[in-house]
Design a protein around this motif. Sequence first.
Motif, PDB file in Angstrom:
ATOM      1  N   ILE A 229      -6.948   3.543   0.586  1.00 13.06           N
ATOM      2  CA  ILE A 229      -5.771   2.697   0.787  1.00 13.06           C
ATOM      3  C   ILE A 229      -5.009   3.132   2.030  1.00 13.06           C
ATOM      4  O   ILE A 229      -4.502   2.304   2.801  1.00 13.06           O
ATOM      5  CB  ILE A 229      -4.868   2.740  -0.461  1.00 13.06           C
TER       6      ILE A 229
ATOM      7  N   LEU B 138      -9.431   6.968  -3.944  1.00  8.89           N
ATOM      8  CA  LEU B 138      -8.841   5.635  -3.833  1.00  8.89           C
ATOM      9  C   LEU B 138      -7.641   5.657  -2.895  1.00  8.89           C
ATOM     10  O   LEU B 138      -7.502   4.771  -2.038  1.00  8.89           O
ATOM     11  CB  LEU B 138      -8.430   5.127  -5.212  1.00  8.89           C
TER      12      LEU B 138
ATOM     13  N   ALA C 169       0.828  -1.208   0.000  1.00  9.85           N
ATOM     14  CA  ALA C 169       0.000   0.000   0.000  1.00  9.85           C
ATOM     15  C   ALA C 169       0.860   1.254   0.000  1.00  9.85           C
ATOM     16  O   ALA C 169       0.527   2.252  -0.637  1.00  9.85           O
ATOM     17  CB  ALA C 169      -0.919  -0.014   1.217  1.00  9.85           C
TER      18      ALA C 169
ATOM     19  N   THR D 255       0.428   5.046  -1.710  1.00  9.61           N
ATOM     20  CA  THR D 255       0.107   6.247  -0.933  1.00  9.61           C
ATOM     21  C   THR D 255       1.233   7.273  -0.934  1.00  9.61           C
ATOM     22  O   THR D 255       0.987   8.452  -0.678  1.00  9.61           O
ATOM     23  CB  THR D 255      -0.235   5.874   0.518  1.00  9.61           C
TER      24      THR D 255
ATOM     25  N   ASN E 175      -6.186  -7.029   0.285  1.00  5.82           N
ATOM     26  CA  ASN E 175      -7.359  -6.471   0.948  1.00  5.82           C
ATOM     27  C   ASN E 175      -8.633  -6.874   0.220  1.00  5.82           C
ATOM     28  O   ASN E 175      -9.653  -7.206   0.842  1.00  5.82           O
ATOM     29  CB  ASN E 175      -7.226  -4.956   1.010  1.00  5.82           C
ATOM     30  N   LEU E 176      -8.572  -6.881  -1.107  1.00  5.25           N
ATOM     31  CA  LEU E 176      -9.721  -7.302  -1.911  1.00  5.25           C
ATOM     32  C   LEU E 176      -9.984  -8.794  -1.743  1.00  5.25           C
ATOM     33  O   LEU E 176     -11.126  -9.209  -1.493  1.00  5.25           O
ATOM     34  CB  LEU E 176      -9.475  -6.957  -3.375  1.00  5.25           C
TER      35      LEU E 176
ATOM     36  N   SER F 103      -1.377  -5.148   0.952  1.00  8.79           N
ATOM     37  CA  SER F 103      -1.576  -4.821  -0.459  1.00  8.79           C
ATOM     38  C   SER F 103      -3.055  -4.620  -0.754  1.00  8.79           C
ATOM     39  O   SER F 103      -3.916  -5.172  -0.062  1.00  8.79           O
ATOM     40  CB  SER F 103      -1.026  -5.936  -1.356  1.00  8.79           C
ATOM     41  N   VAL F 104      -3.327  -3.835  -1.777  1.00  8.84           N
ATOM     42  CA  VAL F 104      -4.715  -3.635  -2.195  1.00  8.84           C
ATOM     43  C   VAL F 104      -5.301  -4.945  -2.689  1.00  8.84           C
ATOM     44  O   VAL F 104      -6.460  -5.282  -2.397  1.00  8.84           O
ATOM     45  CB  VAL F 104      -4.794  -2.547  -3.285  1.00  8.84           C
TER      46      VAL F 104
ATOM     47  N   LEU G 279     -12.493   1.105  -4.877  1.00  9.34           N
ATOM     48  CA  LEU G 279     -12.145   0.494  -6.162  1.00  9.34           C
ATOM     49  C   LEU G 279     -13.367   0.385  -7.075  1.00  9.34           C
ATOM     50  O   LEU G 279     -13.287   0.638  -8.282  1.00  9.34           O
ATOM     51  CB  LEU G 279     -11.541  -0.891  -5.945  1.00  9.34           C
TER      52      LEU G 279
ATOM     53  N   THR H 240     -10.799  -0.442   0.862  1.00 10.21           N
ATOM     54  CA  THR H 240     -10.412  -0.264  -0.543  1.00 10.21           C
ATOM     55  C   THR H 240     -11.482  -0.731  -1.521  1.00 10.21           C
ATOM     56  O   THR H 240     -11.541  -0.244  -2.654  1.00 10.21           O
ATOM     57  CB  THR H 240      -9.103  -1.004  -0.865  1.00 10.21           C
TER      58      THR H 240
ATOM     59  N   ILE I 213      -5.751   1.618   5.631  1.00 10.60           N
ATOM     60  CA  ILE I 213      -5.458   0.238   6.034  1.00 10.60           C
ATOM     61  C   ILE I 213      -4.368   0.244   7.094  1.00 10.60           C
ATOM     62  O   ILE I 213      -3.198   0.476   6.808  1.00 10.60           O
ATOM     63  CB  ILE I 213      -4.997  -0.622   4.846  1.00 10.60           C
TER      64      ILE I 213
ATOM     65  N   GLN J  29       1.235  -0.618   6.461  1.00  9.83           N
ATOM     66  CA  GLN J  29       1.222  -0.079   5.097  1.00  9.83           C
ATOM     67  C   GLN J  29       2.405  -0.575   4.271  1.00  9.83           C
ATOM     68  O   GLN J  29       2.318  -0.678   3.055  1.00  9.83           O
ATOM     69  CB  GLN J  29       1.242   1.450   5.150  1.00  9.83           C
TER      70      GLN J  29
END
Length: 293
Positions: A95, A91, A75, A79, A112-113, A108-109, A126, A122, A98, A104
């Motif tokens: 991020i 977005l 992340a 950022t 997280n997904l 990772s995005v 997204l 996120t 988190i 951080q």
Amino acid sequence: MTVSRFYSPQSIAEATAILRQQSGCQVLAGGTDLLVQMRNGVKQPEYIVDIKEIPGIRDVTLTNQGLTLGAAAPAQSVTERPDIAAAYPGLVEAIDMIGSTQIQGRCSVGGNLCNASPAADTVPALIAVGAVCHVVGGEGVRQVRVEDFNTGPGENCLKRDELLISLFIPRPGVGSADAYLRFTPRTEMDIAVVGAGVSLSLDPMGTVSAARVAIGAAAPTALLVEEAAAAIIGTTLEESALAALAAAAGAAASPISDKRGSAGYRTKVVGVMARRAAQIACDRAQQRQRRAH
């Protein structure tokens, strides 16, 4: 925590072959969710497949076409990029929510997904910006929109031998912008009670020509709320349009009641967050239009 074997594949083909051949595998991208879940006994995988050594899977690339996030990109690598924050402020706001600074650097995005928490920050962000997942498996490559990726709490659409490789987010136009807001009892390192992401585009007269509205922590998965977007398209975000957006977001919600908030409370607040996010996104789009002229 007992793991029989730890794999570190060097290619997508090697990773998918391991997933296909071995049952009981768990993919590790950053590990900030997985290791906690293993320690708490929520997950007990027999095999760990660490994907961070796959070439390109930690890359972050911004072009005129859009942003590509490798599934294991930390992340912090997003950022800390002012150019990405300028293009996708909402977005990046999501991020940045988190965990702590230390988290951080690992989370990772993509992770997280894939973790598929209904309250993940996120995911609605997204969805709002139209992100698409690049998935590779034994049957080939497929594209999945983020709003279709998670299928329930802790569950996603990946087949046993599939990997999320990257996420692609189209570049916003001059009159477009996004925003993400969440409500939490604390200001830092907390789980969203509700969250809302909005992206919209303005025509030269300041009328909303396109919009996407997404809500999180208000249903088993984050939701794209088309009725909320329709409520503001063709308007200049006057009071009646914002009220209709909030009502549509609340109507789409089907939250649970728990110690963090009742279902009725979440239903009310998610509309408020969506309304505020829409106004912020509109203000940002107007600023972009002024700078362009």
